[in-house]
Design an enzyme around this catalytic site. Structure first.
Site, PDB file in Angstrom:
ATOM      1  N   GLY A  43       5.248   9.399  -4.928  1.00 55.31           N
ATOM      2  CA  GLY A  43       4.335   8.368  -4.941  1.00 55.31           C
ATOM      3  C   GLY A  43       4.038   7.524  -6.066  1.00 55.31           C
ATOM      4  O   GLY A  43       4.066   6.241  -5.789  1.00 55.31           O
ATOM      5  N   LEU A  55       0.803  -1.102  -0.126  1.00 55.59           N
ATOM      6  CA  LEU A  55      -0.004   0.068   0.000  1.00 55.59           C
ATOM      7  C   LEU A  55       0.749   1.370  -0.081  1.00 55.59           C
ATOM      8  O   LEU A  55       1.811   1.412   0.897  1.00 55.59           O
ATOM      9  CB  LEU A  55      -0.890  -0.094   1.277  1.00 55.59           C
ATOM     10  CG  LEU A  55      -2.166   0.996   1.458  1.00 55.59           C
ATOM     11  CD1 LEU A  55      -3.234   0.546   2.193  1.00 55.59           C
ATOM     12  CD2 LEU A  55      -1.597   2.392   1.754  1.00 55.59           C
ATOM     13  N   TYR A  69       6.761  22.466   8.957  1.00 61.92           N
ATOM     14  CA  TYR A  69       7.172  21.343   8.145  1.00 61.92           C
ATOM     15  C   TYR A  69       8.544  20.369   8.790  1.00 61.92           C
ATOM     16  O   TYR A  69       8.361  19.252   8.946  1.00 61.92           O
ATOM     17  CB  TYR A  69       7.534  21.802   6.799  1.00 61.92           C
ATOM     18  CG  TYR A  69       8.096  20.546   5.792  1.00 61.92           C
ATOM     19  CD1 TYR A  69       6.971  19.806   5.333  1.00 61.92           C
ATOM     20  CD2 TYR A  69       9.213  20.196   5.325  1.00 61.92           C
ATOM     21  CE1 TYR A  69       7.413  18.849   4.503  1.00 61.92           C
ATOM     22  CE2 TYR A  69       9.487  19.128   4.641  1.00 61.92           C
ATOM     23  CZ  TYR A  69       8.501  18.550   3.971  1.00 61.92           C
ATOM     24  OH  TYR A  69       8.722  17.446   3.356  1.00 61.92           O
TER      25      TYR A  69
END
Length: 275
Positions: free
Chosen positions: A14, A5, A145
């Site tokens: 990704g 996944l 961040y």
């Protein structure tokens, strides 16, 4: 076939990770917040199992992981990649802005990992998280961040020896500058011109930072090169805890890390847990 996944697969690291993981022999469950953006992935990987997943929504996380197990019967690898950039400094933004960054980049990782871990333990699988060199070295105007990425690295480094004793290998991937839509997304998240215009006394230093960043991203590595590091960790017989995705990232983090691959820290903390 093993099931992987991958979160945040609509673009960039990704997407490339999903493609390369499939080439490495995994059946890929490619997740994204908005599946209307799946066209680029499906053009490259027509057989991908694309599913909706908002890492900040507990119901979405639960439904996605439960659905994977119902349909595939197992989960061998989770690759946490979804995240969002953010520019700002605390005097010029709200505490809620910081909370939002933590929600996406830290708690999103925590939620998906928690849901996946029982299945990763059953499969003796892999838990891989894309962090950042900003999870090692704090950077100007990236306070929120970097705080989130520091949190992810600390959480995973603490978790790794525990779940390692139960058969789950944990790795973090630390990219530096990568040529993706990430920078464009940062601009969309917080308009840079507006940030500079409202910066007041901070304006000279933020202009200096932006000039340096533009130069750094002009020599950025490709998303595919970064994904090769991710899939290298996925397929390694004995994966390390820490990977930098480029020589420049390794050099940058080495300023702070003597234990560049994380093995010394994990050997120490794993020894606390007995044989």
């Amino acid at each position: 076939m093993k099931i992987a996944l991958v979160t945040g697969t609509s673009t960039g690291i990704g997407l490339e990770t999903a493609v390369l993981a499939a080439k490495a022999g995994y059946e890929v469950v490619a997740t994204m917040r908005n599946t209307d953006k799946a066209a680029a992935l499906l053009e490259r990987l027509p057989d991908a199992d694309v599913r909706q997943l908002d890492v900040t929504d507990p119901d979405s996380v639960r439904a996605c992981v439960d659905g994977v197990i119902a349909d595939h019967g197992r989960l061998d690898a989770l690759i946490n990649n979804a995240g969002a950039g953010h520019l700002g400094t605390i005097e010029l933004e709200s505490v809620d802005d910081v909370r939002d960054v933590m929600e996406v980049n830290f708690f999103g990782v925590v939620q998906v990992t928690k849901a996946a871990l029982p299945h990763l333990r059953a499969a003796q699988g892999r838990l891989i998280t894309v962090t950042s060199v900003g999870g090692v070295v704090g950077q100007p105007f990236n306070e929120a961040y970097c705080a989130a990425k520091f949190a992810v690295e600390g959480w995973m480094e603490s978790l790794a020896p525990v779940v390692g004793k139960l058969g789950v290998a944990v790795s973090v991937i630390e990219p530096g500058a990568v040529a993706t839509e990430f920078v464009a997304n940062v601009r969309a998240d917080r308009d840079v011109e507006a940030l500079v215009a409202g910066a007041g006394d901070y304006q000279p230093v933020i202009n200096g930072y932006l000039a340096r960043t533009q130069q750094a991203f002009s020599a950025a590595q490709s998303a595919r090169e970064c994904a090769e590091t991710v899939v290298g960790a996925l397929t390694a017989a004995e994966p390390r805890f820490r990977y930098q995705s480029s020589e420049s990232a390794a050099g940058f983090t080495a300023v702070k890390l003597a234990d560049a691959d994380g093995s010394a820290v994990l050997a120490l903390t794993a020894s606390w847990l007995g044989a």
